[in-house]
Every structure is written in structure tokens, then in C-alpha cells.
Design an enzyme around this catalytic site. Structure first.
Site, short mmCIF file in Angstrom:
data_model
loop_
_atom_site.label_atom_id
_atom_site.label_comp_id
_atom_site.label_asym_id
_atom_site.label_seq_id
_atom_site.Cartn_x
_atom_site.Cartn_y
_atom_site.Cartn_z
N LEU A 177 0.95 -1.32 -0.09
CA LEU A 177 -0.05 0.05 0.00
C LEU A 177 0.76 1.48 0.02
CD1 LEU A 177 -2.91 1.19 0.13
CD2 LEU A 177 -2.76 1.15 2.68
N LYS A 226 16.35 -0.82 0.96
CA LYS A 226 14.94 -0.52 0.59
C LYS A 226 14.71 0.93 0.01
CE LYS A 226 13.38 -4.29 3.70
NZ LYS A 226 12.61 -4.53 4.76
N SER A 263 -6.06 3.27 8.93
CA SER A 263 -6.88 2.26 9.84
C SER A 263 -7.25 1.03 8.89
CB SER A 263 -7.97 2.72 10.42
OG SER A 263 -8.65 1.85 11.30
N TYR A 297 -3.81 -6.59 16.21
CA TYR A 297 -3.89 -5.84 15.05
C TYR A 297 -5.12 -5.14 14.89
CZ TYR A 297 -4.54 -4.33 9.95
OH TYR A 297 -4.64 -3.62 8.99
N LYS A 320 -5.91 -0.95 15.25
CA LYS A 320 -6.70 -0.15 14.20
C LYS A 320 -8.01 0.46 14.93
CE LYS A 320 -3.91 -0.79 11.05
NZ LYS A 320 -3.10 0.19 10.59
N THR A 376 -1.79 -6.96 -0.25
CA THR A 376 -0.66 -6.65 0.27
C THR A 376 0.44 -7.87 0.78
OG1 THR A 376 -1.12 -6.18 2.40
CG2 THR A 376 -1.66 -4.46 0.71
#
Length: 445
Positions: free
Chosen positions: A25, A58, A226, A249, A253, A302
Site C-alpha cells: 500500500l 530498501k 486504519s 492488529y 486499528k 499486500t
């Protein structure tokens, strides 16, 4: 890491920082920002895209991908408008920085560097994070998908998470005056990566976000990312870090939703003012209080939950089927999933203010129609609805856990949000003091 002389500072620059931009993302946000900025902003403005990754390798690879995307855009435009490619290339600048959100000192170092080398920030998109999942409850997953496909792949409840994951120690064992060890409490890994690291980032960068003259009629924007999986049942205010819970997780959020949405309420105003504290400039250089927004990417592919290649293809197929069954929350690709975050970063402040004045403060999500044409939609939040207004019209894309908003629900949501702000400011103060006592903290001034 960039040297000061290499740091772009174009005249009339629009500065956006994106965390976790090396893949998924975050990379989609970067490419979409380039596309929409060049399409919607006047030729006199330049985009300075600041991307953060955990190491220079990266970062170099990410900048290369973004440059290649920019070149592709320019070649496409050049075919219809000869000579335009050079103009467009000069309007986009890249800067890479190193950030490890699991290291509070890393957050402080980056923020000090940015405050010393960056004239302002227009938007900070807090995208980076981890899932903390270890497996799936396969029997439950199969049953849910067979009996309610659309809900199962939109609001899943069959992911299995590790319990009690802790971030690495923040203080070296030999720190402290005279080599005295400074004790530190546990810091939840998922909590720190998804929320607390970004929370500190927003606090330290508030002075840069505030550098907007009132005559500009805009504000610096702190955009928290979120999820649709920000379930009320996953969050416990007494375990705000999710260390004891089975859904860290989802808990992180939900915390994101609670703090962002309640950041505009009178009950949290003293706490938010303290969090977004910034030096008030003289009248000729007036500053404006930044604003916090919350968004989500819908459901897209993702690497936050790595899958074998075959399952990855099947997951994409499942997302497209859900879309064809009527789900608006399956952009599928990260570029479409980035729609809401990029819109929040680039939209006119007057438009955002008018929408929130009309419909209330809310959560903005990336949605698509049956054909995959993306758009931004308000998203229902448990205990708040779409805009915190009792009796508001129902919309598409409701969670199976949703219930019609009542005055009691809203009151409970506001109180929980206020308690979250109290706890987060307490944690911030304690960790800043702890790092300073250990001699590893970074002073901003």
C-alpha cells in the site's frame, strides 16, 4: 541517508511524508500521489515525496521504482503533448529517510532531522505497520467463505494472531547515569508498529505540519491509516497495547479510529492541543493547527499477511468475486486502495471542511464499483456510525457487527476516545522521560 545539500526544497513545494513506502500500500500511495498531483495541481507547484523505509537499500529501491513510474507517466504525456515530459519531471522530487517504528529513538532521530532540514509538511500519511498474524483457522475460514462469501473476505474473523508479542528493548542495558540500568515496561510490538510509533511521529512533526499561513486556507494533515477490521470487540481500554488480547492488529486499528475521530471533540481538546503543540510564530509567519484524519484502503493485496503464491492468486480471485457480489470494499490493487489516503492529502481544505460540517467527522475509505472504478466513501464505525449523528441515513458496506447508532453508543464512544487520549499522552510522557533518563532520547530543539 540524504545529505543536507541533496535535500530538495523547491519553491512552492508540496511536502508529503509516507511511512512504509517500499512495497504494498505504501508504494501504491506513492505512485498514486505522483499521478494525482500532476493531474490536479497547478504547474507552479512541485511535489516533494519523502518516503521512509527501515534501511537504505530498501529506500534506494523504492526511489528507483517511483522514478520509473514517473518516467512512464511522462512518456505517456509526451506522446500527446511534446515537450511536457521535462516539465513534469521537474515537478516531482524524491527524498528517502530511514525509520524503524519499533524503535522510539529512531522516530525521534528522523523527526529531529526533518525539523532541521524541511521547511514544512503538508501531509504525513501513517501507513506502515504489521499484522501480527501467524495462521488461519482453516475450518472456520472455509465455513465462513462458503456460507457468507462477501462478509467473510471483507470482515474476516478467522485470522490467528500471536499473543503477547513485545517490541525489542528501547534502552540499552548499559544506559543511564553511571551505567545504571533504566527499567522499561513491555511495549507491544503490533501496538508500537501500527500506532504508537506513528503517534510519536505526529507529535514531533506537528511544528512542520503547522507551518501554514491562515491566508493559505489549508492545514497540515496527519492521516492515519486504519482498517475495515477495526472491531469494537477486539479493543480493551484496560489493555490498550493489546498485549493480552488475541487480536492485537484489530485492537490497534480500533485505537486508531477512536483517537482520530474524537480528536475534534471538546472533551479531548486540551489533550489534542498538547499532542499537536507547536510554537506560535509572529504575525508575519502565522501557523495553523494541524488536523487528524483517519482512512482505510478497503481490502487489497499486500504483503502484510504473506501467502504462498497459489493462495495469493486465490485471494485476489476471492476479492474480485466479493466485488462482483456487491461489495464496495474490494479495490484489490494497492493503487486503488491508496485512493482515500491520496484524496485526503490533496483535497482542498474547504471541500473537506464543508463535507465534515454537513455530515460530521468520519472515517474515509477506498471503495470501487462493480467495474473497479475507485472512489472515496465514508465508512461506518461501531459506536459512531458514519458521522456521529443519531438517525443518519444508512449506507452501503455495513459491517456485520454494526448496529444503528444511539445516543448512548455515541456517548460511550466519546468517553472511550477521551480515555484513549489520556492514556496515550501518559505513555508518551513516560517513554520520553524514560529515554531521556537513559541518555538515549533525542531532544527536538
Amino acid at each position: 541517508m540524504s545529505l543536507p545539500e541533496d535535500i530538495p526544497q523547491p519553491e512552492n513545494g508540496f511536502y508529503v511524508l509516507v511511512t512504509g513506502a517500499n512495497s504494498g500500500l505504501g508504494l501504491g500511495i506513492g505512485t498514486r500521489l505522483i499521478d494525482e498531483f500532476l493531474q490536479t495541481r497547478p504547474q507552479s507547484e512541485s511535489l516533494v515525496l519523502i518516503i521512509t523505509t527501515r534501511d537504505k537499500r530498501k529506500g534506494d529501491a523504492t526511489v528507483q521504482k517511483l522514478r520509473e513510474h514517473l518516467q512512464k507517466v511522462c512518456r505517456r504525456v509526451e506522446r500527446s503533448v511534446p515537450g511536457m515530459a521535462m516539465v513534469l519531471q521537474r515537478r516531482v522530487h524524491f527524498r528517502q529517510e530511514i525509520l524503524d517504528l519499533l524503535s522510539l529513538v529512531s522516530v525521534q532521530r528522523l523527526c529531529k532531522r526533518l525539523r532541521q532540514t524541511t521547511p514544512k509538511l503538508d501531509a504525513v500519511i501513517c501507513n506502515a505497520g504489521i499484522g501480527g498474524w501467524t495462521d488461519l483457522n482453516w475450518p472456520l475460514a472455509v465455513w465462513k467463505i462458503l456460507t457468507d462469501w462477501k462478509s467473510a473476505v471483507t470482515f474476516p474473523t478467522f485470522k490467528l494472531s500471536a499473543v503477547g508479542w513485545r517490541a525489542k528493548p528501547q534502552i540499552p542495558s548499559s544506559s543511564g547515569e553511571g551505567g545504571k540500568k533504566v527499567e522499561e515496561p513491555p511495549l507491544g510490538e503490533v501496538f508500537c508498529a501500527n500506532f504508537f510509533g506513528h503517534y510519536l511521529l505526529g507529535h514531533y512533526l506537528a511544528p512542520l505540519l503547522a507551518r501554514h499561513d491562515e491566508r493559505e486556507q489549508t492545514r497540515g494533515r496527519l492521516i492515519w491509516v486504519s482498517s475495515l477490521e477495526a472491531y469494537e470487540h477486539a479493543f480493551d481500554i484496560n489493555d490498550i497495547q493489546g498485549l493480552a488480547g488475541k487480536q492485537p492488529y484489530e485492537s490497534s486499528k480500533r485505537l486508531t479510529d477512536l483517537t482520530a475521530i474524537t480528536s475534534r471533540l471538546p472533551s479531548t481538546s486540551p489533550l489534542v492541543d498538547k499532542y499537536l503543540a507547536y510554537p506560535k510564530e509572529p504575525p508575519e509567519h502565522t501557523t495553523t493547527k494541524p488536523r487528524i484524519y483517519v482512512s482505510h484502503p478497503g481490502v487489497c493485496g499486500t504483503a502484510i499477511f504473506p501467502l504462498p503464491l497459489v493462495l495469493d492468486y486465490l485471494w485476489f480471485m476471492a476479492m474480485f468475486i466479493a466485488r462482483w457480489l456487491g461489495s464496495q470494499w474490494h479495490p484489490a490493487t494497492v493503487e486503488k486502495g491508496a485512493c482515500a489516503m491520496v484524496w485526503l492529502a490533496l483535497a482542498q481544505q474547504s471541500s473537506l471542511d464543508a463535507m465534515e460540517e454537513r455530515e460530521g467527522v468520519g472515517k474515509w475509505g477506498s471503495a470501487t464499483d462493480w467495474w473497479g472504478r475507485e472512489r472515496v466513501e465514508r465508512t461506518e464505525v461501531e459506536g459512531w456510525g458514519w458521522g456521529g449523528r443519531v438517525g443518519e441515513a444508512k449506507r452501503k458496506g455495513r459491517s456485520p457487527y454494526a448496529r444503528d447508532l444511539t445516543a448512548a453508543d455515541r456517548e460511550a464512544f466519546e468517553e472511550t476516545g477521551r480515555r484513549c487520549w489520556v492514556e496515550m499522552e501518559r505513555l508518551r510522557g513516560e517513554w520520553e522521560g524514560r529515554l531521556e533518563e537513559a541518555g538515549v532520547g533525542v531532544a527536538m530543539e
